[in-house]
Design an enzyme around this catalytic site. Structure first.
Site, short mmCIF file in Angstrom:
data_model
loop_
_atom_site.label_atom_id
_atom_site.label_comp_id
_atom_site.label_asym_id
_atom_site.label_seq_id
_atom_site.Cartn_x
_atom_site.Cartn_y
_atom_site.Cartn_z
N ARG A 57 0.83 -1.22 0.00
CA ARG A 57 0.00 0.00 0.00
C ARG A 57 0.86 1.27 0.00
O ARG A 57 0.44 2.31 -0.46
CB ARG A 57 -0.98 0.01 1.19
CG ARG A 57 -1.82 1.29 1.23
CD ARG A 57 -2.97 1.23 2.22
NE ARG A 57 -2.55 0.85 3.55
CZ ARG A 57 -1.94 1.65 4.43
NH1 ARG A 57 -1.67 2.90 4.11
NH2 ARG A 57 -1.59 1.21 5.63
N TYR A 109 -13.15 16.22 -17.68
CA TYR A 109 -13.89 14.98 -17.47
C TYR A 109 -14.92 15.17 -16.33
O TYR A 109 -14.64 15.85 -15.34
CB TYR A 109 -12.87 13.86 -17.13
CG TYR A 109 -13.50 12.64 -16.57
CD1 TYR A 109 -14.38 11.87 -17.34
CD2 TYR A 109 -13.25 12.24 -15.27
CE1 TYR A 109 -14.97 10.74 -16.81
CE2 TYR A 109 -13.83 11.11 -14.73
CZ TYR A 109 -14.69 10.37 -15.50
OH TYR A 109 -15.29 9.26 -14.98
N ASP A 181 -3.77 17.29 -17.49
CA ASP A 181 -4.29 15.94 -17.70
C ASP A 181 -3.95 15.56 -19.14
O ASP A 181 -4.53 16.09 -20.09
CB ASP A 181 -5.81 15.93 -17.46
CG ASP A 181 -6.42 14.54 -17.59
OD1 ASP A 181 -5.86 13.71 -18.33
OD2 ASP A 181 -7.45 14.28 -16.96
N LYS A 206 -6.93 4.53 -19.89
CA LYS A 206 -7.19 4.85 -21.30
C LYS A 206 -6.00 4.37 -22.17
O LYS A 206 -5.75 3.20 -22.24
CB LYS A 206 -7.46 6.35 -21.43
CG LYS A 206 -8.52 6.85 -20.44
CD LYS A 206 -9.85 6.18 -20.65
CE LYS A 206 -10.98 6.59 -19.74
NZ LYS A 206 -10.80 7.09 -18.42
#
Ligand code: PLP
Length: 388
Positions: A57, A109, A181, A206
């Site tokens: 983690r 987005y 982005d 993506k």
């Protein structure tokens, strides 16, 4: 080998570790924890004297570290952090660096918009929105105070292009950092850090993942700027899973050949659609008459696999076109090997009131296309039969 290998070489070899068994690439370390020979060895890692594997983690897992080195090299960054999703990367960035206020330039987005407009303000983080046609207000907005300027280029779904160098210069003049982005362009077509940005964020779901089979995110930047993001990722628990990191590395090795083919196919589809009598306009940065073409040409080496067509007629006509597709799948994502089509009004911008969509230039007749790796002739034929 020359001092800085090319992008394709970095995609194949960047960050890879060789294990003692001779694996040609980084193996999957499917473990949550790592054991030490002694307490002194453990303390070396815990107290930061030695980089080592400790706990997954935290990101201290060899598969994840190896992926991050590859990701950093692709964006020409000093460092990269991998995340469980693009939204996880954005959230950690905003929490670490957005507390002096965030200015979002242009459309973004839907999830990003929700986080910025509804959730971060609840935590006392001020957020401001400037559409592309109000960009001349950026400097006055920055003078009023902001710590971070965030934008997509090209944007979703209108493919609007923003000048990364110009916005970065303006933001830096006023002491703000810049995050781009880069999901739509991918590092094959555009590397914002080389144009003055401080951070690059990706929905690796993506193009980086590229096969519509993993959800992941990435944040790239300098070591000192990424430092404060580390604890947010660690304690929000938004770490990428080792098996996802392994799959993402596999995808990255073929990123340039996928994206270069998608660039070429999208250009051919855009040109074909530009001549179609049922198409009102084609939004694609590679077309010479597209408003952002000149800036795109200056900062991108390819124009990407995303385009939007706006058809003549009504919402119902556009729905009929989409419902007739045989090869393009009706799906909201992008960047995979299979071509996808979506109407922004039914997906990414569905939650916005009609007036807000109109203000953003989102029409009821827009169809966004994510071009995959099929033959261009088959994709054009599918569009032509669907358009009727
Ligand atoms: N940025 C862009 C441009 C996107 O299109 C998306 C998702 O569609 C995101 C960020 C969020 O990424 P994820 O779905 O991996 O959280």
């Amino acid at each position: 080998m020359k001092s800085k290998p090319g992008l394709s070489t970095r995609c194949v070899h960047g960050g890879e570790i060789r294990d003692t068994h001779g694996s040609p690439h980084t193996p999957l370390y499917q473990t949550t924890t790592f054991k030490f020979d002694s307490t002194a060895d453990l303390l070396d890692v815990v107290e930061g004297r030695k980089m080592g594997s400790l706990y997954t983690r935290y990101g201290l897992n060899p598969t994840i570290r190896s992926l991050e080195e590859k990701l950093a090299s692709l964006e020409e960054a000093e460092a990269a952090w991998a995340f469980s999703s693009g939204m996880a990367a954005e959230a950690a960035l905003f929490l670490a660096h957005g507390r002096r206020g965030i200015v979002c330039v242009g459309d973004a987005y839907g999830g990003t918009m929700e986080l910025l407009s509804a959730q971060l303000p609840e935590l006392g983080i001020a957020t401001h929105f400037l559409l592309g046609n109000a960009l001349d207000e950026l400097k006055s907005r920055l003078k009023q105070g902001a710590g971070l300027v965030f934008f997509e280029t090209p944007t979703n779904p209108a493919l609007e292009i923003f000048d990364i160098r110009a916005i970065s210069d303006a933001a830096h003049e006023h002491g703000a950092l810049v995050a781009v982005d880069n999901t739509f362009a991918s590092p094959v077509n555009q590397r914002p850090l080389t144009l003055g940005a401080d951070f690059v964020v990706h929905s690796a779901t993506k193009y980086l993942g590229g096969h519509s089979d993993i959800t992941a995110g990435a944040l790239m930047g300098s070591q000192p700027l990424l430092g404060p993001v580390w604890s947010w990722r660690k304690n929000l628990g938004s770490m990428i899973a080792p098996e996802t990191a392994f799959l993402l590395m596999r995808s990255l090795r073929t990123l340039p050949i996928r994206v270069e083919r998608q660039n070429a196919t999208a250009m051919a589809v855009a040109q074909a659609m530009g001549k179609h009598p049922r198409v009102e306009r084609v939004l694609y940065p590679g077309l010479p008459d597209f408003p952002g073409h000149a800036v795109a040409k200056g900062q991108m080496s390819g124009f990407g696999g995303m385009l939007t067509i706006d058809i003549k007629g009504t919402y119902d006509d556009a729905v009929k076109v989409v419902d007739r597709f045989q090869l393009f799948a009706i799906a909201p994502s992008l960047g995979g090997v299979e071509s996808l089509a979506t109407m922004p009004v039914t997906t990414t911008h569905h939650g916005l009131p009609a007036e807000e969509r109109a203000r953003r230039g989102i029409t009821d007749t827009m169809i966004r296309l994510s071009v995959g790796l099929e033959d261009v002739a088959d994709l054009v034929a599918d569009l032509e039969q669907a358009l009727g």
